[in-house]
Write a protein that holds these residues in place. Structure first.
Motif, mmCIF file in Angstrom:
data_model
loop_
_atom_site.group_PDB
_atom_site.id
_atom_site.type_symbol
_atom_site.label_atom_id
_atom_site.label_comp_id
_atom_site.label_asym_id
_atom_site.label_seq_id
_atom_site.Cartn_x
_atom_site.Cartn_y
_atom_site.Cartn_z
ATOM 1 N N HIS A 117 0.802 -1.221 0.000
ATOM 2 C CA HIS A 117 0.000 0.000 0.000
ATOM 3 C C HIS A 117 0.838 1.277 0.000
ATOM 4 O O HIS A 117 0.410 2.287 -0.572
ATOM 5 N N GLN A 118 2.013 1.265 0.597
ATOM 6 C CA GLN A 118 2.752 2.522 0.721
ATOM 7 C C GLN A 118 3.130 3.140 -0.619
ATOM 8 O O GLN A 118 2.863 4.329 -0.856
ATOM 9 N N PRO A 119 3.756 2.400 -1.550
ATOM 10 C CA PRO A 119 4.057 3.023 -2.843
ATOM 11 C C PRO A 119 2.806 3.394 -3.632
ATOM 12 O O PRO A 119 2.802 4.402 -4.366
ATOM 13 N N VAL A 120 1.733 2.618 -3.478
ATOM 14 C CA VAL A 120 0.491 2.924 -4.195
ATOM 15 C C VAL A 120 -0.090 4.246 -3.714
ATOM 16 O O VAL A 120 -0.492 5.105 -4.516
ATOM 17 N N ILE A 121 -0.117 4.447 -2.393
ATOM 18 C CA ILE A 121 -0.666 5.679 -1.839
ATOM 19 C C ILE A 121 0.202 6.877 -2.229
ATOM 20 O O ILE A 121 -0.311 7.940 -2.605
ATOM 21 N N ARG A 122 1.519 6.709 -2.155
ATOM 22 C CA ARG A 122 2.407 7.819 -2.530
ATOM 23 C C ARG A 122 2.197 8.220 -3.988
ATOM 24 O O ARG A 122 2.131 9.409 -4.315
ATOM 25 N N LEU A 123 2.100 7.224 -4.866
ATOM 26 C CA LEU A 123 1.893 7.515 -6.286
ATOM 27 C C LEU A 123 0.556 8.220 -6.509
ATOM 28 O O LEU A 123 0.478 9.195 -7.273
ATOM 29 N N GLY A 124 -0.488 7.746 -5.823
ATOM 30 C CA GLY A 124 -1.795 8.365 -5.982
ATOM 31 C C GLY A 124 -1.805 9.820 -5.554
ATOM 32 O O GLY A 124 -2.386 10.675 -6.235
ATOM 33 N N LEU A 125 -1.135 10.143 -4.444
ATOM 34 C CA LEU A 125 -1.101 11.526 -3.975
ATOM 35 C C LEU A 125 -0.272 12.412 -4.896
ATOM 36 O O LEU A 125 -0.607 13.582 -5.115
ATOM 37 N N VAL A 126 0.789 11.851 -5.469
ATOM 38 C CA VAL A 126 1.580 12.627 -6.437
ATOM 39 C C VAL A 126 0.741 12.968 -7.657
ATOM 40 O O VAL A 126 0.759 14.100 -8.163
#
Length: 443
Positions: free
Chosen positions: A111-120
Motif C-alpha cells: 500500500h505505501q508506494p500505491v498511496i504515494r503515487l496516488g497523492l503525487v
C-alpha cells in the motif's frame, strides 16, 4: 417504441421487486460521503474536507479497479441462475471470495508506494496531502473486507436476492455514520476518525454478507476441492472480467483527473467540487438501482436463451430509468442551494459550490443512458464493448474537450464531465443497436 406510462406489466413488477432494495442499498453508499462531508465541512478548516475528498477518491480508484469482482460476479451468477445450475453458482462464489481475500492482502502489503503515487498524481496542497496520507494509511486495512463485499453483493444480485445487499450496506453505513459522529464530533479525530469509522463498518458489512450468503446456499452443499477449483478456473474468471477492470480504471482515472484539476485551482474549488461530486454519487447510485436489476434479469434471459424477456427487460428498464433521471433533475433544481448549505458552513465553499450547481442539473439526463446500458452489457457479459466505448469516450472525447476548455476554469472541467456522459451514451447506444440488429446478444 417506449411508452412512458404503459400498463404495469409482469416485467415491471419483477424489475421493481429487484430495483427498490437495490436503490435503497445504492443510495445508502453516498450517505457516507454526505456524512463525511457534513461532519468535516463544519470544522473551521477546509483542509480536512479536502483531505478526505482526495483520500476517498484515491480509494475509489483503488478499490473500484477491482469492481469487476462485483459486476462480473453478477453477470456470471445471473446466467447460472438462468440455467438453474446450482453447482456453477456455488463454485463461482467460492472462487471469487478466494480471489477477493488474496487481492486484498496484496493491496495491504504494497500500500505505501500505491498511496504515494496516488497523492503525487492528484497533486493536492502540502497540508491536504499530509492529511490525506494519514487517512489512506488507516483506510487501506479495509481492503479484504471491501473486495469480499463486492463478490458477495454481486452474487446476491445475480441470485435475485436484492434485500441481502440492502441489509449489508444499510447496516454498515448506519454504523459508519454513528462512528463518524463519535470519532470526529465527540473525540475530535478529524479525517483520521473518518477513515477508522469506514474500516470498522466495512468489516461489519462483510461479516453480515457471509451470514446472508450461507443461508442462500443449498443445505446439502459442502466445501469440497471441486468448489475451490483449479488455477485455470481462476484464470477464466479473471479473463472474463479483464475488460470490466480496464473500463472501470478508465472511468475512475477520469474522476481522479477531475479531482486533481480542481485541486490545482485551490482548496476552495477542491472542497466545492467535493460537495457537488457527493450529489453526483447520489444520482449515479440511485439510477444504478434500475441498472443493477437489469443485470440480474438480462443475465437470466441470456442464461435461459429467452429473447422475449431480454427485449422486455431493456424496454422496461429504460422507461423507469428516464423517470428516475427526471426526478433527480427536479430535486437538485429545487433544493440544490439548500442541500449545499446543509453540507458545509464555510462561506467560501458554499458560495463556490452554488456557482457551479447548474452543471449538476444537467448530469442526470446526460448520465442515465450509460448507467442503463452498463447494466444490460454486464448481464449479457459483453464486457469488451464496455471497455472499448469507455476508452473512446475518455481519450477521444473527455480529454480533448477539457484541453479546449481550460480557459473556462472549473466551468470547463464540469463541461467536460457532462460531455463524457453524453459520449458514453452515444457509443454504447450504437453498439446496443448493432447487437440487437444482428441478434448477437445470445451468441
Amino acid at each position: 417504441m417506449i411508452r412512458l406510462i404503459p400498463p404495469f406489466s409482469g416485467t415491471d413488477r419483477r424489475l421493481w421487486a429487484l430495483a427498490w432494495p437495490l436503490m435503497l442499498t445504492n443510495l445508502s453508499v453516498p450517505l457516507l460521503g454526505l456524512v463525511d462531508t457534513a461532519v468535516l465541512g463544519h470544522l473551521e478548516r477546509p483542509e480536512y474536507l479536502g483531505a478526505v475528498a482526495v483520500g476517498a477518491n484515491l480509494f475509489t480508484i483503488l478499490y473500484w479497479s477491482f469492481g469487476f469482482m462485483r459486476m462480473g460476479t453478477t453477470g456470471l451468477a445471473a446466467q447460472a441462475w438462468g440455467r438453474r445450475d446450482s453447482e456453477a453458482q456455488a463454485g463461482l462464489l467460492v472462487r471469487s471470495v478466494v480471489l477477493a481475500v488474496v487481492i486484498g492482502l496484496i493491496l495491504i502489503l504494497f500500500h505505501q508506494p500505491v498511496i504515494r503515487l496516488g497523492l503525487v498524481l492528484m497533486n493536492p496542497g502540502p497540508e491536504v496531502a499530509m492529511l490525506a496520507g494519514e487517512y489512506a494509511a488507516i483506510r487501506i486495512w479495509s481492503a479484504p473486507a471491501v473486495l469480499c463485499q463486492y463478490t458477495l453483493v454481486g452474487w446476491l444480485i445475480g441470485m435475485q436476492f436484492p434485500r441481502g445487499p440492502m441489509l449489508m450496506l444499510i447496516t454498515a453505513n448506519s454504523l459508519n455514520i454513528l462512528l463518524d459522529v463519535l470519532f470526529v464530533t465527540v473525540l475530535g479525530w478529524n479525517s483520521q476518525g473518518v477513515a477508522l469509522a469506514t474500516v470498522i463498518a466495512e468489516y461489519a458489512a462483510a461479516a453480515l454478507g457471509f451470514a446472508l450468503v450461507l443461508r442462500r446456499l443449498p443445505g446439502n452443499l459442502r466445501l469440497t476441492r471441486a468448489l475451490l477449483g483449479s488455477l485455470a478456473d481462476y484464470g477464466r474468471i479473471l479473463n472474463v472480467n479483464r475488460y470490466i477492470m480496464v473500463r472501470t480504471i478508465t472511468l475512475l482515472l477520469v474522476l481522479a483527473f477531475f479531482t486533481a484539476q480542481g485541486a490545482r485551482q485551490g482548496d476552495i474549488i477542491l472542497a466545492a467540487n467535493a460537495v457537488l461530486i457527493t450529489f453526483l454519487m447520489i444520482i449515479s447510485n440511485g439510477l444504478d438501482g434500475f441498472a443493477n436489476a437489469a443485470e440480474a434479469l438480462v443475465g437470466e434471459a441470456v442464461g435461459g436463451n429467452d429473447r422475449h424477456q431480454f427485449r422486455e427487460v431493456c424496454r422496461t428498464t429504460l422507461r423507469w430509468s428516464l423517470w428516475g433521471a427526471l426526478l433527480f433533475t427536479l430535486l437538485f433544481v429545487l433544493t440544490g442551494h439548500t442541500l449545499i448549505g446543509l453540507l458545509t458552513s464555510i462561506p467560501e465553499v458554499r458560495e463556490t459550490a452554488r456557482l457551479y450547481l447548474p452543471w449538476l442539473w444537467m448530469l442526470p439526463l446526460a448520465a442515465v443512458w450509460g448507467f442503463l446500458l452498463d447494466g444490460i452489457f454486464i448481464g449479457a457479459t459483453r464486457t469488451r464493448d464496455m471497455q472499448n466505448t469507455m476508452l473512446f469516450s475518455a481519450l477521444v472525447i473527455f480529454l480533448p474537450t477539457w484541453w479546449l476548455t481550460t480557459g473556462w476554469g472549473n466551468h470547463g472541467l464540469w463541461f467536460s464531465l457532462v460531455f463524457l456522459m453524453l459520449a458514453r451514451a452515444a457509443t454504447m447506444g450504437l453498439v446496443f443497436m448493432h447487437r440487437s440488429h444482428n441478434d448477437s446478444w445470445f451468441t
